[in-house]
Design an enzyme around this catalytic site. Structure first.
Site, PDB file in Angstrom:
ATOM      1  N   GLY A  62       0.866  -1.183   0.000  1.00  0.00           N
ATOM      2  CA  GLY A  62       0.000   0.000   0.000  1.00  0.00           C
ATOM      3  C   GLY A  62       0.888   1.212   0.000  1.00  0.00           C
ATOM      4  O   GLY A  62       1.812   1.291  -0.802  1.00  0.00           O
ATOM      5  N   GLU A  63       0.641   2.113   0.915  1.00  0.00           N
ATOM      6  CA  GLU A  63       1.482   3.296   1.045  1.00  0.00           C
ATOM      7  C   GLU A  63       1.939   3.372   2.502  1.00  0.00           C
ATOM      8  O   GLU A  63       1.140   3.602   3.400  1.00  0.00           O
ATOM      9  CB  GLU A  63       0.691   4.543   0.616  1.00  0.00           C
ATOM     10  CG  GLU A  63       1.406   5.846   0.852  1.00  0.00           C
ATOM     11  CD  GLU A  63       2.866   5.855   0.394  1.00  0.00           C
ATOM     12  OE1 GLU A  63       3.131   5.550  -0.778  1.00  0.00           O
ATOM     13  OE2 GLU A  63       3.746   6.134   1.230  1.00  0.00           O
ATOM     14  N   SER A  64       3.233   3.160   2.691  1.00  0.00           N
ATOM     15  CA  SER A  64       3.747   3.010   4.054  1.00  0.00           C
ATOM     16  C   SER A  64       3.563   4.267   4.895  1.00  0.00           C
ATOM     17  O   SER A  64       3.337   4.176   6.104  1.00  0.00           O
ATOM     18  CB  SER A  64       5.225   2.617   4.011  1.00  0.00           C
ATOM     19  OG  SER A  64       5.976   3.591   3.309  1.00  0.00           O
ATOM     20  N   CYS A  94       6.257  -5.282   0.608  1.00  0.00           N
ATOM     21  CA  CYS A  94       6.341  -3.956  -0.001  1.00  0.00           C
ATOM     22  C   CYS A  94       6.196  -2.856   1.060  1.00  0.00           C
ATOM     23  O   CYS A  94       7.099  -2.674   1.864  1.00  0.00           O
ATOM     24  CB  CYS A  94       5.325  -3.855  -1.137  1.00  0.00           C
ATOM     25  SG  CYS A  94       5.782  -2.616  -2.327  1.00  0.00           S
ATOM     26  N   ARG A 123      12.566   3.568   0.206  1.00  0.00           N
ATOM     27  CA  ARG A 123      11.232   3.613  -0.438  1.00  0.00           C
ATOM     28  C   ARG A 123      11.374   3.963  -1.919  1.00  0.00           C
ATOM     29  O   ARG A 123      12.257   4.724  -2.291  1.00  0.00           O
ATOM     30  CB  ARG A 123      10.362   4.697   0.195  1.00  0.00           C
ATOM     31  CG  ARG A 123       9.767   4.326   1.518  1.00  0.00           C
ATOM     32  CD  ARG A 123       8.969   5.512   2.073  1.00  0.00           C
ATOM     33  NE  ARG A 123       7.749   5.771   1.336  1.00  0.00           N
ATOM     34  CZ  ARG A 123       7.395   6.972   0.878  1.00  0.00           C
ATOM     35  NH1 ARG A 123       8.164   8.020   1.048  1.00  0.00           N
ATOM     36  NH2 ARG A 123       6.248   7.117   0.252  1.00  0.00           N
ATOM     37  N   ILE A 152       6.005  -3.259  -7.412  1.00  0.00           N
ATOM     38  CA  ILE A 152       5.173  -2.086  -7.706  1.00  0.00           C
ATOM     39  C   ILE A 152       5.626  -0.934  -6.811  1.00  0.00           C
ATOM     40  O   ILE A 152       5.431  -0.988  -5.595  1.00  0.00           O
ATOM     41  CB  ILE A 152       3.681  -2.397  -7.453  1.00  0.00           C
ATOM     42  CG1 ILE A 152       3.239  -3.592  -8.299  1.00  0.00           C
ATOM     43  CG2 ILE A 152       2.822  -1.172  -7.737  1.00  0.00           C
ATOM     44  CD1 ILE A 152       1.879  -4.147  -7.910  1.00  0.00           C
ATOM     45  N   ARG A 153       6.228   0.082  -7.411  1.00  0.00           N
ATOM     46  CA  ARG A 153       6.803   1.188  -6.616  1.00  0.00           C
ATOM     47  C   ARG A 153       7.519   0.612  -5.387  1.00  0.00           C
ATOM     48  O   ARG A 153       7.302   1.026  -4.251  1.00  0.00           O
ATOM     49  CB  ARG A 153       5.719   2.184  -6.199  1.00  0.00           C
ATOM     50  CG  ARG A 153       5.170   2.973  -7.387  1.00  0.00           C
ATOM     51  CD  ARG A 153       4.060   3.928  -6.978  1.00  0.00           C
ATOM     52  NE  ARG A 153       4.499   4.881  -5.964  1.00  0.00           N
ATOM     53  CZ  ARG A 153       5.211   5.980  -6.209  1.00  0.00           C
ATOM     54  NH1 ARG A 153       5.606   6.255  -7.442  1.00  0.00           N
ATOM     55  NH2 ARG A 153       5.530   6.797  -5.243  1.00  0.00           N
ATOM     56  N   HIS A 189       5.254  -8.695  -4.287  1.00  0.00           N
ATOM     57  CA  HIS A 189       3.872  -9.018  -3.901  1.00  0.00           C
ATOM     58  C   HIS A 189       3.485 -10.446  -4.251  1.00  0.00           C
ATOM     59  O   HIS A 189       2.765 -10.662  -5.235  1.00  0.00           O
ATOM     60  CB  HIS A 189       2.917  -8.073  -4.651  1.00  0.00           C
ATOM     61  CG  HIS A 189       2.948  -6.665  -4.208  1.00  0.00           C
ATOM     62  ND1 HIS A 189       2.137  -6.174  -3.205  1.00  0.00           N
ATOM     63  CD2 HIS A 189       3.697  -5.632  -4.619  1.00  0.00           C
ATOM     64  CE1 HIS A 189       2.379  -4.898  -3.023  1.00  0.00           C
ATOM     65  NE2 HIS A 189       3.325  -4.526  -3.866  1.00  0.00           N
ATOM     66  N   GLU A 191       1.191 -12.154  -3.089  1.00  0.00           N
ATOM     67  CA  GLU A 191      -0.283 -12.307  -3.072  1.00  0.00           C
ATOM     68  C   GLU A 191      -0.894 -12.035  -4.438  1.00  0.00           C
ATOM     69  O   GLU A 191      -2.056 -12.356  -4.673  1.00  0.00           O
ATOM     70  CB  GLU A 191      -0.899 -11.404  -1.992  1.00  0.00           C
ATOM     71  CG  GLU A 191      -1.022  -9.929  -2.313  1.00  0.00           C
ATOM     72  CD  GLU A 191       0.302  -9.151  -2.227  1.00  0.00           C
ATOM     73  OE1 GLU A 191       1.355  -9.775  -1.984  1.00  0.00           O
ATOM     74  OE2 GLU A 191       0.260  -7.920  -2.429  1.00  0.00           O
TER      75      GLU A 191
HETATM   76  N1  GLN Z   1       5.900   2.968  -2.444  1.00  0.00           N
HETATM   77  C1  GLN Z   1       5.049   2.458  -1.411  1.00  0.00           C
HETATM   78  C2  GLN Z   1       5.428   3.004  -0.045  1.00  0.00           C
HETATM   79  O1  GLN Z   1       6.264   3.805   0.092  1.00  0.00           O
HETATM   80  C3  GLN Z   1       5.051   0.951  -1.377  1.00  0.00           C
HETATM   81  C4  GLN Z   1       4.413   0.398  -2.626  1.00  0.00           C
HETATM   82  C5  GLN Z   1       3.704  -0.911  -2.434  1.00  0.00           C
HETATM   83  O2  GLN Z   1       3.397  -1.332  -1.310  1.00  0.00           O
HETATM   84  N2  GLN Z   1       3.348  -1.539  -3.526  1.00  0.00           N
HETATM   85  O3  GLN Z   1       4.859   2.593   0.919  1.00  0.00           O
END
Ligand code: GLN
Length: 219
Positions: A62-64, A94, A123, A152-153, A189, A191
């Site tokens: 997600g977004e940490s 992630c 990150r 993913i990112r 990921h 999952e």
């Molecule tokens: N870039 C996201 C973060 O900083 C992590 C991306 C992800 O969980 N797919 O949290």
């Protein structure tokens, strides 16, 4: 629950404790469904009392920075830090890997983590080049075949402290999976694929923790 076939430790209510998925933000539903598919009893975790009633935790992608803020606002961060210190198994994917890192590189101002893994995680490490990509990863601890990994990112492990072990690297040596005692983190990921060996590996740690044979991440 009648009987205790897996030998799980009994909680206060007399039932084996389920595994949790941190459900503040991100792709927690996918992890719930993977873990249920593997036969685990699963609950979502948002509150401190829920953090106290589980035998292991998955922290999703997600977004940490958002996950960090929400976890502190909900008071669940402190509860989870205590559980991590007790040796409860936690698997972070992630953003979840970032949440487990002792040190964050390129976090937003004021970003904190739960910590536990003796690593620095950067990150958005591929952010400038390709934000998402896929790779075949050899993961010796999981055996053959190699794992198809979706990034993913994604963060990477920028520094591996002496307490942590690399489980997988990209071809250039960049560490993208790490383990320390009962803590497990991947930049990618699983999952999102059909290969759930990391989730199984995590559930083995949960079984060991619940019957008292697991190692804490801290000596
Ligand atoms: N870039 C996201 C973060 O900083 C992590 C991306 C992800 O969980 N797919 O949290």
């Amino acid at each position: 629950m009648a009987g205790n076939p897996q030998g799980h430790q009994e909680g206060a209510a007399g039932a084996a404790r389920p595994v949790g998925v941190l459900a503040l933000q991100g792709d927690f539903r996918e992890h719930v469904s993977v873990l249920r598919g593997l036969g685990a009893e699963v609950v979502t975790v948002r509150r401190p009392e829920e953090a106290a009633a589980i035998s292991g935790l998955v922290i999703p992608g997600g977004e940490s920075s958002v996950m960090d803020k929400l976890s502190r606002a909900f008071g669940v961060a402190e509860a989870l830090k205590r559980r991590i210190a007790e040796g409860m198994p936690v698997y972070g994917t992630c953003a979840g890997l970032i949440m487990l890192a002792d040190r964050i590189v390129d976090g937003i101002r004021g970003q904190e983590s739960l910590g536990g893994l003796d690593v620095a995680v950067r990150r958005n490490a591929f952010g400038g080049q390709t934000e998402s990509f896929e790779a075949e990863l050899s993961v010796p601890v999981l055996g053959d075949p190699p794992m198809h990994a979706i990034f993913i990112r994604a963060p990477v492990v920028a520094e591996l402290g002496p307490g942590a072990t690399a489980l997988a690297t990209l071809d250039d040596g960049t560490v993208v999976a790490v383990e320390q005692g009962n803590l497990l983190g991947t930049s990618f990921h699983p999952e999102m694929t059909a290969d759930y060996r990391f989730h199984q590996y995590f559930l083995q740690k949960v079984a060991g923790f619940d019957n008292g044979t697991a190692r804490s991440s801290r000596p």
